[in-house]
Write an enzyme that holds these catalytic residues in place. Sequence first.
Site, mmCIF file in Angstrom:
data_model
loop_
_atom_site.group_PDB
_atom_site.id
_atom_site.type_symbol
_atom_site.label_atom_id
_atom_site.label_comp_id
_atom_site.label_asym_id
_atom_site.label_seq_id
_atom_site.Cartn_x
_atom_site.Cartn_y
_atom_site.Cartn_z
ATOM 1 N N LYS A 1 0.879 -1.178 0.000
ATOM 2 C CA LYS A 1 0.000 0.000 0.000
ATOM 3 C C LYS A 1 0.914 1.224 0.000
ATOM 4 O O LYS A 1 1.430 1.637 1.036
ATOM 5 C CB LYS A 1 -0.880 -0.023 1.276
ATOM 6 N N GLU B 1 9.666 1.555 10.900
ATOM 7 C CA GLU B 1 10.722 2.523 10.583
ATOM 8 C C GLU B 1 10.062 3.899 10.607
ATOM 9 O O GLU B 1 9.284 4.236 9.715
ATOM 10 C CB GLU B 1 11.340 2.207 9.225
ATOM 11 N N CYS C 1 14.317 10.671 6.143
ATOM 12 C CA CYS C 1 14.133 10.265 7.543
ATOM 13 C C CYS C 1 15.419 10.395 8.345
ATOM 14 O O CYS C 1 15.394 10.747 9.512
ATOM 15 C CB CYS C 1 13.606 8.839 7.618
ATOM 16 N N GLU D 1 10.064 16.837 14.047
ATOM 17 C CA GLU D 1 10.551 16.552 12.690
ATOM 18 C C GLU D 1 9.831 17.475 11.706
ATOM 19 O O GLU D 1 8.615 17.385 11.552
ATOM 20 C CB GLU D 1 10.247 15.082 12.361
HETATM 21 P P1 NAD Z 1 2.638 8.733 7.143
HETATM 22 O O1 NAD Z 1 2.801 8.040 8.448
HETATM 23 O O2 NAD Z 1 1.690 9.851 7.048
HETATM 24 O O3 NAD Z 1 2.189 7.691 6.008
HETATM 25 C C1 NAD Z 1 2.931 6.547 5.688
HETATM 26 C C2 NAD Z 1 2.024 5.504 5.062
HETATM 27 O O4 NAD Z 1 1.093 5.064 6.045
HETATM 28 C C3 NAD Z 1 1.179 5.996 3.891
HETATM 29 O O5 NAD Z 1 1.112 4.984 2.911
HETATM 30 C C4 NAD Z 1 -0.189 6.222 4.508
HETATM 31 O O6 NAD Z 1 -1.244 6.111 3.593
HETATM 32 C C5 NAD Z 1 -0.231 5.090 5.508
HETATM 33 N N1 NAD Z 1 -1.167 5.268 6.624
HETATM 34 C C6 NAD Z 1 -1.570 6.413 7.218
HETATM 35 N N2 NAD Z 1 -2.434 6.152 8.215
HETATM 36 C C7 NAD Z 1 -2.588 4.796 8.269
HETATM 37 C C8 NAD Z 1 -3.342 3.903 9.086
HETATM 38 N N3 NAD Z 1 -4.134 4.347 10.047
HETATM 39 N N4 NAD Z 1 -3.238 2.587 8.853
HETATM 40 C C9 NAD Z 1 -2.425 2.113 7.887
HETATM 41 N N5 NAD Z 1 -1.701 2.903 7.062
HETATM 42 C C10 NAD Z 1 -1.767 4.234 7.261
HETATM 43 O O7 NAD Z 1 4.111 9.163 6.715
HETATM 44 P P2 NAD Z 1 4.527 10.095 5.483
HETATM 45 O O8 NAD Z 1 4.149 11.487 5.803
HETATM 46 O O9 NAD Z 1 4.051 9.438 4.226
HETATM 47 O O10 NAD Z 1 6.123 9.926 5.523
HETATM 48 C C11 NAD Z 1 6.987 10.742 6.233
HETATM 49 C C12 NAD Z 1 7.429 10.073 7.523
HETATM 50 O O11 NAD Z 1 8.087 8.831 7.248
HETATM 51 C C13 NAD Z 1 8.451 10.874 8.303
HETATM 52 O O12 NAD Z 1 8.129 10.850 9.663
HETATM 53 C C14 NAD Z 1 9.771 10.122 8.054
HETATM 54 O O13 NAD Z 1 10.769 10.305 9.041
HETATM 55 C C15 NAD Z 1 9.286 8.723 8.007
HETATM 56 N N6 NAD Z 1 10.269 7.870 7.342
HETATM 57 C C16 NAD Z 1 11.001 7.010 8.103
HETATM 58 C C17 NAD Z 1 11.978 6.208 7.510
HETATM 59 C C18 NAD Z 1 12.801 5.247 8.322
HETATM 60 O O14 NAD Z 1 13.454 4.398 7.723
HETATM 61 N N7 NAD Z 1 12.796 5.322 9.643
HETATM 62 C C19 NAD Z 1 12.184 6.283 6.125
HETATM 63 C C20 NAD Z 1 11.412 7.177 5.384
HETATM 64 C C21 NAD Z 1 10.448 7.965 6.005
#
Ligand code: NAD
Length: 486
Positions: free
Chosen positions: A173, A248, A282, A381
């Site tokens: 997804k 992550e 990230c 962040e």
């Molecule tokens: P997000 O948490 O908003 O969304 C990530 C994914 O989760 C999307 O596909 C979204 O549709 C899905 N999602 C949202 N709510 C959900 C739910 N209730 N149930 C299931 N899925 C759900 O994150 P974002 O804004 O897309 O990405 C940015 C974030 O990702 C930042 O905090 C960044 O640090 C983090 N990130 C971490 C790493 C790592 O390796 N630690 C790598 C890349 C990004």
Amino acid sequence: MILHFIDNQFVPSADGKTFQTLNPATNKPLDQVAAGTALEIDRAVMAARKAFDEGPWPHMTLQERRKYLHRIGELIEKHSDEIAEAEINDTGIPANQIRKGAIPRAAENFYFFADTATKITGEVFPVDGKFMNYTVRHPVGVAGLITPWNTPFMLETWKMAPCLAAGNTCVLKPAEWSPLSANKLAEIAQEAELPPGVFNLVHGFGETAGASLVAHPGVQLISFTGETTTGKEIIRNGATTLKRFSMELGGKSPNIVFEDANLDRALDAAVYQVYSLNGERCTAGSRLLVQQSVYDGFVEKLEARVRNIRVGDPHDPKTDVGPLIHPEHWKRVHAYMDVARTEGATINVGGERPAEFRDGNYFAPTLITGVRNDMRIAQEEIFGPVLVVIQFKDDEEALRIANDIQYGLAAYIWTDDLTRGHRIAQGIESGLVWVNSHNVRDLRTPFGGSKASGIGREGGHHSFDFYTEITTIHVAMGNHPIPRMG
Ligand code: NAD
């Protein structure tokens, strides 16, 4: 129109609903995307379940699976221009960083995990000649892979490759703000003739498609990358069906520059580490800690460099920083500028839309000084091209500031004192530490965050700890005494 990929077929949503994906450089629609619901998730999970329970995938020889995955790696290289085009259009990340960074790494993910899977071994525990205990690893079943919008293609392959290499099947997804390149992965899966149901893709929003995947009883594993708050909600929602999670999550990583460092190299890294990928990274070194004795000179040079960063069309190979992913994200990053002013920090460079870009989500590379670690701009962040700079006196204070935060994803240390380098590296509460290096990854090493930055590690054999189940087999080698009852 961007469709789901279920059981090797590209299909729309049953209710015909779609959403738009925007070009961040213009905010004009790029395409319509099928909006998945619980129904599409159920179909995709059923296809993945069938491929796991009945299909050839989990029972193939390792070498056969390796061939499929190498073929996917080769097809990523073959189609790298189209993938890059989709990714640049959809995310606004500059061409160079996609073409030379994210896409080759995506292919490498398949080569690396396909090969590593052939080296998985078990453990043997001989017991005094009386027992032989040993372990074998099996694939777990169906994995739900949920990915964010920053470098989507690379992150999708980072999950899909070890998941499939271990013999699982999956439902991906992708994030709703950058769905395009995931379909390139589906086209490649089809071209590689992966058996039906091994890889499935459902587009849609987190609260609908994502939440249904997490709640589905046919899914055993959830590998999630995204925000910490989303991760918490996913763990809550997956509890009733007892999922295994790899998380992550977010970060606000310290980049610590000591007075004895090679300051030119530290400067290069400080700039690249936060402004590359539009700051949507990230592991960005987004909290710069500079020792008092070199602070003024370092910040002066830093300021000059930040002013010089080329903001522009992400397709232009000369561009360093492109537009942010979405107008909503632009507003979020921009709102932190008011927070910075209210907290009494100084915005030395940027903080606004660059004057020459009227359209799109362009945000000027921003440098903020006069920052204390307890300010929100230091603790939260921001996930944009925004660097906050904090001054410190000595090792003890550097370590205290570095650790005084909920996150623990990455840290960077610059010093020519070997002892100090190791001491600080081991004192930092962080999953990943780089000493005198920017973020150079080695796929064999464990990757992941501590504290609020994640749970578990992926990378190398650690990925297979997550994507496999262990059976321990106890074999008696003779007639050991068995207590008699009844
Ligand atoms: P997000 O948490 O908003 O969304 C990530 C994914 O989760 C999307 O596909 C979204 O549709 C899905 N999602 C949202 N709510 C959900 C739910 N209730 N149930 C299931 N899925 C759900 O994150 P974002 O804004 O897309 O990405 C940015 C974030 O990702 C930042 O905090 C960044 O640090 C983090 N990130 C971490 C790493 C790592 O390796 N630690 C790598 C890349 C990004």
